[in-house]
Motif scaffolding. Structure first.
Motif, PDB file in Angstrom:
ATOM      1  N   UNK A   9      -0.425 -40.831  26.452  1.00  0.00           N
ATOM      2  CA  UNK A   9       0.221 -39.498  27.239  1.00  0.00           C
ATOM      3  C   UNK A   9       1.923 -40.138  27.866  1.00  0.00           C
ATOM      4  N   UNK A  10       2.235 -41.514  27.627  1.00  0.00           N
ATOM      5  CA  UNK A  10       3.415 -42.448  27.595  1.00  0.00           C
ATOM      6  C   UNK A  10       4.198 -42.977  26.164  1.00  0.00           C
ATOM      7  N   UNK A  11       5.151 -42.575  26.106  1.00  0.00           N
ATOM      8  CA  UNK A  11       5.471 -43.185  25.514  1.00  0.00           C
ATOM      9  C   UNK A  11       4.809 -44.792  24.744  1.00  0.00           C
ATOM     10  N   UNK A  12       5.309 -45.379  23.438  1.00  0.00           N
ATOM     11  CA  UNK A  12       4.512 -45.964  23.346  1.00  0.00           C
ATOM     12  C   UNK A  12       5.290 -48.079  24.013  1.00  0.00           C
ATOM     13  N   UNK A  13       6.066 -47.716  23.842  1.00  0.00           N
ATOM     14  CA  UNK A  13       7.024 -49.057  25.233  1.00  0.00           C
ATOM     15  C   UNK A  13       5.979 -48.428  26.355  1.00  0.00           C
ATOM     16  N   UNK A  14       6.025 -47.646  27.342  1.00  0.00           N
ATOM     17  CA  UNK A  14       5.470 -47.479  28.251  1.00  0.00           C
ATOM     18  C   UNK A  14       4.099 -48.006  27.885  1.00  0.00           C
ATOM     19  N   UNK A  15       3.137 -47.877  26.896  1.00  0.00           N
ATOM     20  CA  UNK A  15       1.678 -48.797  26.886  1.00  0.00           C
ATOM     21  C   UNK A  15       2.106 -49.984  25.913  1.00  0.00           C
ATOM     22  N   UNK A  16       2.899 -50.469  25.824  1.00  0.00           N
ATOM     23  CA  UNK A  16       2.957 -51.893  26.182  1.00  0.00           C
ATOM     24  C   UNK A  16       3.538 -52.889  26.594  1.00  0.00           C
ATOM     25  N   UNK A  17       4.281 -51.840  27.891  1.00  0.00           N
ATOM     26  CA  UNK A  17       4.060 -52.343  29.021  1.00  0.00           C
ATOM     27  C   UNK A  17       2.808 -53.038  29.812  1.00  0.00           C
ATOM     28  N   UNK A  18       1.823 -51.951  29.794  1.00  0.00           N
ATOM     29  CA  UNK A  18       0.362 -51.730  30.441  1.00  0.00           C
ATOM     30  C   UNK A  18      -0.317 -53.261  29.458  1.00  0.00           C
ATOM     31  N   UNK A  22      -4.375 -54.535  29.974  1.00  0.00           N
ATOM     32  CA  UNK A  22      -5.480 -53.657  28.857  1.00  0.00           C
ATOM     33  C   UNK A  22      -6.268 -54.490  28.303  1.00  0.00           C
ATOM     34  N   UNK A  23      -5.718 -55.398  27.879  1.00  0.00           N
ATOM     35  CA  UNK A  23      -6.504 -56.207  26.645  1.00  0.00           C
ATOM     36  C   UNK A  23      -7.347 -57.702  28.205  1.00  0.00           C
ATOM     37  N   UNK A  24      -6.343 -57.939  29.192  1.00  0.00           N
ATOM     38  CA  UNK A  24      -7.898 -58.624  29.309  1.00  0.00           C
ATOM     39  C   UNK A  24      -8.489 -57.481  30.283  1.00  0.00           C
ATOM     40  N   UNK A  25      -8.386 -56.507  30.792  1.00  0.00           N
ATOM     41  CA  UNK A  25      -9.659 -55.466  31.001  1.00  0.00           C
ATOM     42  C   UNK A  25     -10.456 -55.278  30.312  1.00  0.00           C
ATOM     43  N   UNK A  26     -10.176 -55.269  28.495  1.00  0.00           N
ATOM     44  CA  UNK A  26     -11.357 -55.346  27.667  1.00  0.00           C
ATOM     45  C   UNK A  26     -11.999 -56.391  27.632  1.00  0.00           C
ATOM     46  N   UNK A  27     -11.324 -57.666  28.183  1.00  0.00           N
ATOM     47  CA  UNK A  27     -12.400 -58.858  27.642  1.00  0.00           C
ATOM     48  C   UNK A  27     -13.121 -59.006  28.391  1.00  0.00           C
ATOM     49  N   UNK A  28     -12.705 -58.456  29.480  1.00  0.00           N
ATOM     50  CA  UNK A  28     -14.427 -58.265  31.055  1.00  0.00           C
ATOM     51  C   UNK A  28     -14.933 -57.262  30.330  1.00  0.00           C
ATOM     52  N   UNK A  29     -15.090 -56.257  30.123  1.00  0.00           N
ATOM     53  CA  UNK A  29     -16.257 -55.836  29.564  1.00  0.00           C
ATOM     54  C   UNK A  29     -16.600 -55.899  28.295  1.00  0.00           C
ATOM     55  N   UNK A  30     -16.032 -56.553  27.636  1.00  0.00           N
ATOM     56  CA  UNK A  30     -16.613 -57.584  25.991  1.00  0.00           C
ATOM     57  C   UNK A  30     -17.368 -58.400  26.796  1.00  0.00           C
TER      58      UNK A  30
END
Length: 99
Positions: A9-18, A22-30
């Motif tokens: 819902x935002x620019x890819x630049x804004x996504x990349x900042x997070x 996000x990847x750390x959160x994914x790792x927790x869920x895995x």
């Protein structure tokens, strides 16, 4: 089982900042055994996650904690389905249709 579709819902630049958070959160869920597979959509306007959980409420709780959601850069569409057939490697996730 659940298909989680992320739409940016935002620019890819804004996504990349997070992205690192996000990847750390994914790792927790895995590590917790919730996520089975995930990745970017092509074109890059979001992503897809295959997940397992006891119910939709738990999945909604998990997705609400995604740093992408907390930063306001994506929305989720959650689809629940019964995985009655799977590849042999996914046999532990097979489900029976409810009576």
């Amino acid at each position: 089982m659940f298909i989680l579709e992320l739409t940016y819902t935002a620019s890819v630049t804004a996504v990349d900042e997070q992205l690192a958070a996000h990847v750390a959160w994914l790792d927790e869920q895995y590590a917790a055994g919730v996520f089975i597979a995930s990745g970017r959509k092509n074109p890059r306007d979001g992503g897809v996650i295959i997940a397992v959980a006891e119910d939709r409420a738990r999945i909604e709780e998990i997705t609400a904690a995604d740093p992408f959601v907390l930063a306001g850069v994506c929305e989720y569409r959650v689809t629940e389905f019964y995985a009655t057939k799977t590849a042999p490697e996914l046999a532990p996730y097979r489900e029976q249709l409810p009576a």
